[in-house]
Write an enzyme that holds these catalytic residues in place. Sequence first.
Site, PDB file in Angstrom:
ATOM      1  N   SER A   1       0.845  -1.174   0.000  1.00 18.08           N
ATOM      2  CA  SER A   1       0.000   0.000   0.000  1.00 18.08           C
ATOM      3  C   SER A   1       0.886   1.232   0.000  1.00 18.08           C
ATOM      4  O   SER A   1       1.911   1.280   0.664  1.00 18.08           O
ATOM      5  CB  SER A   1      -0.895   0.000   1.241  1.00 18.08           C
ATOM      6  OG  SER A   1      -1.703   1.159   1.240  1.00 18.08           O
ATOM      7  N   CYS A   2       0.478   2.212  -0.762  1.00 15.30           N
ATOM      8  CA  CYS A   2       1.291   3.419  -0.912  1.00 15.30           C
ATOM      9  C   CYS A   2       0.758   4.574  -0.059  1.00 15.30           C
ATOM     10  O   CYS A   2       0.815   5.721  -0.455  1.00 15.30           O
ATOM     11  CB  CYS A   2       1.345   3.829  -2.375  1.00 15.30           C
ATOM     12  SG  CYS A   2       2.041   2.561  -3.434  1.00 15.30           S
ATOM     13  N   GLY A   3       0.208   4.293   1.065  1.00 15.55           N
ATOM     14  CA  GLY A   3      -0.238   5.430   1.865  1.00 15.55           C
ATOM     15  C   GLY A   3      -1.231   5.040   2.847  1.00 15.55           C
ATOM     16  O   GLY A   3      -1.702   5.634   3.702  1.00 15.55           O
TER      17      GLY A   3
END
Length: 114
Positions: free
Chosen positions: A112-114
Amino acid sequence: MNSKYKVLKFKSGLSNEIDDQISIEEPLEIIIKYKDKEKWVESTISITMRTPGNDEDLVRGFLFNERVIEKIEETGSPVGQYKLKNKVVVTINNSENIDIDKIKRNFLTNSSCG
C-alpha cells in the site's frame, strides 16, 4: 506511475473540483522460465501488487538471493485503462541447481502506498 484524478476540495464551506495525483497499483505475475530436460517450462512463482514502472528491477530484487537470472522480459497484452502489461517472465540459467518448489509462492502479496 501516477494519474490525474478529479476530487472535490472543501474549504470554508465551499467546494472546488481540482485535479489530484494518485498512485496506480496493479498486480504483477512473476513467472520463471527454465528447462526441464530438453523442454522449456514456465512456472508462476508469485503475484505481487506494485506501482508500475520498475517491474524488471522489482523482479531482479525478488530473485537476487537466488542468483539464477538469465533474462527478464515483460509479456502479456496491455490491459485496463492504463494499458499495462501485468506479467514478467524470468528465464533462469540452470534449473538443476534450484528447487522450484522451495522458492514458489502460491499466494497474493499486497502493498500500500499510503
